[in-house]
Design a protein around this motif. Structure first.
Motif: not given
Length: 372
Positions: A304-315
């Motif tokens: 919640a504080d500093h996570g960066v979600v860049t999209g699907n990181t498994i495909e």
């Protein structure tokens, strides 16, 4: 309004569950608050979590006194206390359960780890837990031991939703999916509504790096150092490939067409153990649709504080993940031995926590009787 990291993760199809529960969380309202503030849509528990809650909390005193006065023994007291907490948590998440048509709003409770090698005893306790919690949004946790697999099938066949836990190996994961699908087929034969049966498969992540990195460090070579802290993500990403293949099969597709639900992968043990690693590593690098990530509060706060979600990181990662396991094998890191050790350790650690829980409850009952 700026999108939060937890909202961004949710929008990628990842359900955020909290890997923690205590009566203090329930009574203070902090658990309910996480639904709005950090997009939490479920809860997982285990013997370690309950041992910690009972050891630190003062909110169990009144119930321990009641149980002591009634002459309740230690194991029955644990059963009563934990099912009460899980039932109350299920009620907190009931609106989420309704809003998501039963997909989320789930609260897990585990059969005693002392039963992990006993199929029939696991079945019996799973059914008793389900009946006692008596909430449609409960999940009964059953370990993915060899003895647990037929228990999973029977419990699913009985119309009970299951969280399969302690999965480390890809082969065992395939067996878990087969146990689930077999259970659905039996449920259909028995007239149980497939749509009402849900399941997640808890694939453990960080512990794989802990075990593999220990072996790499023992080699003490530059190549071994290069491969540190990569095995867990590779293993989990390949597990997602197994999920896609299994539930794309004709067998699974036919069941889904009859109303069955796909058994979602759940990333467990996602708190980073090595302080040198990014504290959101096992969250932001395992993003894909139809997954669950259950996080200890420290990891949730970091996201919640500093996570960066860049999209699907498994495909598109399967080739590199397979290559990583091959590279480890070339260095003599035996995958089958690693996952076998981790499964045995996982059961053993939960038994230790269970005994700690029993000691805590026994002390609480004795103190209550002494002051009565």
């Amino acid at each position: 309004m700026t999108e939060t990291p937890t909202k961004a993760l949710s929008e990628q199809g990842v359900s955020i569950w909290l890997d923690d529960l205590s009566r203090d969380r329930l009574q203070s309202g902090t658990l309910a608050a996480l639904i709005d503030s950090k997009d939490v849509v479920g809860v997982t528990t285990n013997p370690t979590i309950f041992a910690g809650a009972l050891a630190k909390g003062t909110t169990y005193g009144a119930q321990l006194a009641e149980l002591a006065a009634a002459g309740t023994d230690v194991d029955e007291a644990i059963f009563t206390i934990t099912t009460d907490d899980v039932r109350d948590a299920c009620d907190v998440f009931a609106p989420v359960f309704e809003r998501t048509n039963g997909v989320d709003g789930r609260v897990s409770i585990e059969v005693s780890p002392t039963l992990a090698r006993d199929t029939q005893a696991t079945i019996d306790e799973a059914k008793r837990l389900w009946a006692t919690v008596d909430r449609p949004n409960a999940l009964i946790k059953i370990p993915a031991t060899a003895e647990g697999l037929p228990a999973i099938t029977e419990v699913i066949a009985s119309g009970i939703s299951v969280n399969v836990t302690l999965i480390f190996s890809l082969d065992r994961y395939r067996e878990v999916i087969n146990a689930y699908l077999t259970g659905l087929e039996l449920a259909r034969e028995r007239g149980n509504a497939l749509a009402n049966i849900h399941s997640v498969a808890s694939f453990f992540v960080s512990r794989v790096d802990v075990e593999v990195d220990k072996r790499l460090d023992a080699l003490d070579t530059p190549r071994a150092a290069e491969l540190r802290s990569k095995a867990a993500l590779a293993n989990a990403r390949l597990a997602y490939q197994v999920f896609e293949e299994a539930f794309g099969s004709e067998r699974a597709t036919l069941l889904v067409a009859e109303g069955a639900n796909r058994q979602r992968p759940l990333w467990a043990s996602t708190g980073v153990k090595d302080p040198a690693l990014p504290d959101t590593l096992y969250v932001t690098e395992l993003v894909a649709p139809e997954t669950v990530n259950t996080m200890p509060e420290k990891t949730l706060d970091a996201l919640a504080d500093h996570g960066v979600v860049t999209g699907n990181t498994i495909e598109g990662t399967a080739h590199d993940a397979n290559q990583l396991l091959d590279d480890l094998a070339e260095l003599g890191i035996d995958y089958d031995d690693v996952v076998g050790v981790l499964e045995t350790e996982g059961v053993d650690k939960f038994i230790v926590s269970w005994e700690e829980l029993r000691d805590t409850v026994r002390t609480g009952l004795d103190e209550a009787r002494a002051t009565a």
